[in-house]
Design an enzyme around this catalytic site. Structure first.
Site, PDB file in Angstrom:
ATOM      1  N   CYS A 105       0.598  -1.530  -0.162  1.00  0.00           N
ATOM      2  CA  CYS A 105      -0.279   0.323   0.344  1.00  0.00           C
ATOM      3  C   CYS A 105       0.853   1.402   0.281  1.00  0.00           C
ATOM      4  O   CYS A 105       1.182   1.591   0.882  1.00  0.00           O
ATOM      5  CB  CYS A 105      -0.888   0.142   1.323  1.00  0.00           C
ATOM      6  SG  CYS A 105      -2.108   1.396   1.299  1.00  0.00           S
ATOM      7  N   CYS A 256      -4.944   5.805  -4.121  1.00  0.00           N
ATOM      8  CA  CYS A 256      -4.014   4.539  -3.899  1.00  0.00           C
ATOM      9  C   CYS A 256      -2.900   5.043  -4.518  1.00  0.00           C
ATOM     10  O   CYS A 256      -2.882   5.541  -6.120  1.00  0.00           O
ATOM     11  CB  CYS A 256      -5.053   3.862  -5.171  1.00  0.00           C
ATOM     12  SG  CYS A 256      -4.396   2.025  -4.823  1.00  0.00           S
TER      13      CYS A 256
HETATM   14  N1  LIG Z   1      -6.394  -2.569  -2.108  1.00  0.00           N
HETATM   15  C1  LIG Z   1      -5.072  -2.756  -2.188  1.00  0.00           C
HETATM   16  C2  LIG Z   1      -4.295  -2.530  -1.604  1.00  0.00           C
HETATM   17  C3  LIG Z   1      -4.255  -0.961  -1.251  1.00  0.00           C
HETATM   18  C4  LIG Z   1      -2.919  -0.085  -2.217  1.00  0.00           C
HETATM   19  C5  LIG Z   1      -3.248   1.328  -1.687  1.00  0.00           C
HETATM   20  N2  LIG Z   1      -4.449   1.756  -1.300  1.00  0.00           N
HETATM   21  C6  LIG Z   1      -2.016   1.888  -1.917  1.00  0.00           C
HETATM   22  O1  LIG Z   1      -2.172   3.748  -1.717  1.00  0.00           O
HETATM   23  O2  LIG Z   1      -1.152   1.556  -2.833  1.00  0.00           O
HETATM   24  C7  LIG Z   1      -4.844  -4.043  -3.055  1.00  0.00           C
HETATM   25  O3  LIG Z   1      -5.720  -5.046  -2.530  1.00  0.00           O
HETATM   26  O4  LIG Z   1      -3.676  -4.276  -4.035  1.00  0.00           O
END
Ligand SMILES: N[C@@H](CCC[C@H](N)C(=O)O)C(=O)O
Length: 317
Positions: A105, A256
């Site tokens: 993340c 993200c």
């Molecule tokens: N939901 C993602 C993990 C989280 C990613 C995050 N929000 C970021 O900032 O990179 C997954 O399941 O890969």
């Protein structure tokens, strides 16, 4: 995240009851929000139900994900990361809001280091770098003036068979799009599928309350980024895109970090401009920076920069 209609409130209430007394901190990076639980000695076992209950925006604290701040030698999975990488004292145990485990993340690791710095758990002067263990490997996080920069490692195609000339490997349809759009799946430690939209597309018209349809779906699922290039794409040497994201294990989020890296990577490939090294990625929760650093072996490391904030501390009653 909109709660699925099928979620069972009693199951989540029971899980919260079991966590009575648990201290936590709420933080976010460009609106991608997290519950942080400090567990230096690896004594706090958090089941998927516990994570889902804490992240529930109606019954719990509410967050896109949970970050367990754990000493690297105390991973519940039984690995002693510290003996493998003596520099990495801390491990980011990241879980999605639905309780699933994610490898990486990008926003979370900035918030993680900000937590360590703010709580006096590490000393990190501006310009210094700290290695953090993640399921995707070590990530070096550098403190900037009011932000953090993470070396996210090299990007890669999700499908290793994919020839580099191919511009897309799947089709994605989301509510609000008239037709399926070409998309490219990339790994930044975790999986992403970047959907190409035209410069005049209106991102507000997308309905991401439902998961987009990805065909074919990558083997471990995927986060999906809908990206609109600025017109002109480059301004004073900076590539500029905006995106919305539907995250695996969560739903739509405000940002993200790993997805922003994937979006910049895909648009740069589509633009066919390997010299475009600096990118700005606008997300609903703000803006993050992405930089590509070519390596002697032909790979490219991806640097992600952006802010990190802690908002409040709390205790589960
Ligand atoms: N939901 C993602 C993990 C989280 C990613 C995050 N929000 C970021 O900032 O990179 C997954 O399941 O890969």
């Amino acid at each position: 995240m909109t709660p699925p209609i099928s979620r069972d409130p009693d199951r989540l209430r029971t899980a919260l009851d079991q966590l009575s007394g648990l201290a936590y901190t709420k933080g976010h990076g460009t609106g991608n929000d997290f519950v942080l639980v400090f567990d230096r000695d690896g004594e706090t076992e958090l089941s998927p139900d516990h994570v889902e209950a804490l992240c529930d925006r109606h019954l719990g604290v509410g967050a896109d994900g949970l970050i367990r701040v754990v000493g690297s030698q105390h991973l519940i999975e039984g690995r002693d990361l510290l003996s493998e990488h003596p520099g990495a004292t801390w491990f980011m145990d990241y879980r999605n809001a639905d309780g699933s485990v994610a490898e990486m993340c990008g926003n979370g690791v900035r918030v993680f280091v900000h937590y360590l710095v703010t709580r006096g758990l590490v000393e990190l002067a501006q310009g210094e770098t700290l290695d953090i263990g993640t399921r995707a490997g070590l990530r070096g996080v550098t403190r900037l003036e009011d932000a953090y920069s993470i070396d996210m490692g090299p990007w890669s195609y999700l499908d290793p068979e994919l020839a580099e000339e191919r511009a897309s490997d799947s089709l994605v349809l989301a509510a609000g799009l008239a037709d399926p759009r070409p998309a490219l799946s990339l790994s930044l430690g975790n999986p992403h599928t970047v959907v190409a939209l035209s410069e005049d597309a209106d991102l507000r018209e997308l309905d991401l309350t439902k998961a987009p349809n990805v065909d074919p779906v990558p083997p471990n699922g995927t986060n999906v980024e809908f990206v609109v290039p600025a017109d002109p794409l480059f301004h004073e040497g900076l590539g500029r895109v905006r995106m919305r994201v539907h995250e695996r294990g969560v739903g739509e989020t405000q940002s993200c970090g790993s997805g922003a890296c994937a979006a910049a990577t895909a648009v740069r490939l589509w633009a066919g401009d390997p010299d475009a090294l600096q990118w700005s990625v606008g997300v609903p929760g703000g803006t993050v920076g992405v930089e590509f650093v070519p390596q002697p072996d032909g790979s490219e490391r991806v640097l992600l920069s952006g802010p990190a904030e802690l908002v409040f501390d709390g205790t589960v009653l």
